[in-house]
Design a protein around this motif. Sequence first.
Motif, PDB file in Angstrom:
ATOM      1  N   ILE A  87      -9.614  55.394 -16.099  1.00  0.00           N
ATOM      2  CA  ILE A  87      -8.200  55.089 -15.909  1.00  0.00           C
ATOM      3  C   ILE A  87      -7.422  56.318 -16.373  1.00  0.00           C
ATOM      4  N   LEU A  89      -3.549  58.677 -16.311  1.00  0.00           N
ATOM      5  CA  LEU A  89      -2.087  58.611 -16.222  1.00  0.00           C
ATOM      6  C   LEU A  89      -1.557  59.936 -15.682  1.00  0.00           C
ATOM      7  N   ASP A  93       4.601  59.537 -15.501  1.00  0.00           N
ATOM      8  CA  ASP A  93       4.635  58.082 -15.663  1.00  0.00           C
ATOM      9  C   ASP A  93       5.593  57.692 -16.782  1.00  0.00           C
ATOM     10  N   ARG A  97       5.970  51.856 -19.626  1.00  0.00           N
ATOM     11  CA  ARG A  97       5.036  51.198 -18.708  1.00  0.00           C
ATOM     12  C   ARG A  97       3.599  51.639 -18.998  1.00  0.00           C
ATOM     13  N   SER A  98       3.430  52.879 -19.400  1.00  0.00           N
ATOM     14  CA  SER A  98       2.094  53.384 -19.709  1.00  0.00           C
ATOM     15  C   SER A  98       1.515  52.687 -20.939  1.00  0.00           C
ATOM     16  N   ASP A 100       2.302  49.629 -21.863  1.00  0.00           N
ATOM     17  CA  ASP A 100       1.923  48.307 -21.346  1.00  0.00           C
ATOM     18  C   ASP A 100       0.601  48.374 -20.600  1.00  0.00           C
ATOM     19  N   HIS A 101       0.403  49.481 -19.876  1.00  0.00           N
ATOM     20  CA  HIS A 101      -0.795  49.629 -19.043  1.00  0.00           C
ATOM     21  C   HIS A 101      -2.050  49.735 -19.901  1.00  0.00           C
ATOM     22  N   SER A 104      -2.759  46.366 -21.457  1.00  0.00           N
ATOM     23  CA  SER A 104      -3.286  45.365 -20.521  1.00  0.00           C
ATOM     24  C   SER A 104      -4.732  45.662 -20.137  1.00  0.00           C
ATOM     25  N   LYS A 105      -5.097  46.952 -20.103  1.00  0.00           N
ATOM     26  CA  LYS A 105      -6.461  47.342 -19.754  1.00  0.00           C
ATOM     27  C   LYS A 105      -7.388  47.329 -20.975  1.00  0.00           C
TER      28      LYS A 105
END
Length: 311
Positions: A87, A89, A93, A97-98, A100-101, A104-105
Amino acid sequence: MNEVKVAQDFMRRKLVTLSPHTKVLDGVARLLRDNISGAPVVDDQNQYVGVFSEKACMKALSGSVAAAIELGISAPKVREFMKRDLITLSQDDDVFRSIDHILSKRISGAPVVDAKGNFLGIFSEKTAMRVLVAALYDQVPGTNVGSYMNLDRNRIIDENDCLHDVARKFEETPYRRLPILHGEKLAGQVSRRDVLRAQHRIALEVADRVRRNGASGSIAESAKDHEVGEFADTAALTLGPNADILQIAQLFLNSPYRRVPIVSGGKLVGQISRRDLLEAAADLLRPDPARHQASPLYLSPLADSLPPSMR
């Protein structure tokens, strides 16, 4: 004004813990099986003893790895255990949001690459802590990943490096992931957990050979089945249940730790990881579109507790 969150508001109470008498190979296996990077060590009365971290695991397994060399067990090269499907970035970005990303991952960070796949840096939980502290005072110098990524290129390794060299690099540095490049392009990554998994396999093979064939001298001593308590980090920093969210952020920023045990009266009552802190501060980290002028957020009364370098 919202109340300042303290440790007991969002600490994890249901924890994987280890006994000081747990055998090292069993303790490492538990961390790998539960996909965690460390565990508090407690005695029979739940008295806090220390932390058995990934670094402690590597140190604990170093004897078995040394024995493997003497036994002629070859160590794998980076290319044999590195991760290639990553994953990533972009430096453009949005930083919030990053965060959060990566939450979440359920990853602790990600490489940053340009449109051609060239490696630029690393955006991690620790760099996200800088976003948290900056957001507390509306002093965010930029809202993209490029403003916060770690640019240190000393972490780059080669796919032909051997397991022992990479393990040593992890033991001697605060890095949790090391990128592998082909030219300037990101080709893969090795994490502490990748190395630990490979070391654990070797240690199991050494233990099996010694059990079947016997051993003496340095091999027998190196392959000895030690206990977790011998390697636990007893000096690891702890906090009490009333430590506020900014104190916790400061601890993570100023230390290499990914988790802080919450201790009261000598007993372990909970634990907070960098991820827990970022999740607790998620609403705080997201900028408020309705706020057009800089104004202090709800933790700003704690500004005096920040060192000058963090204000």
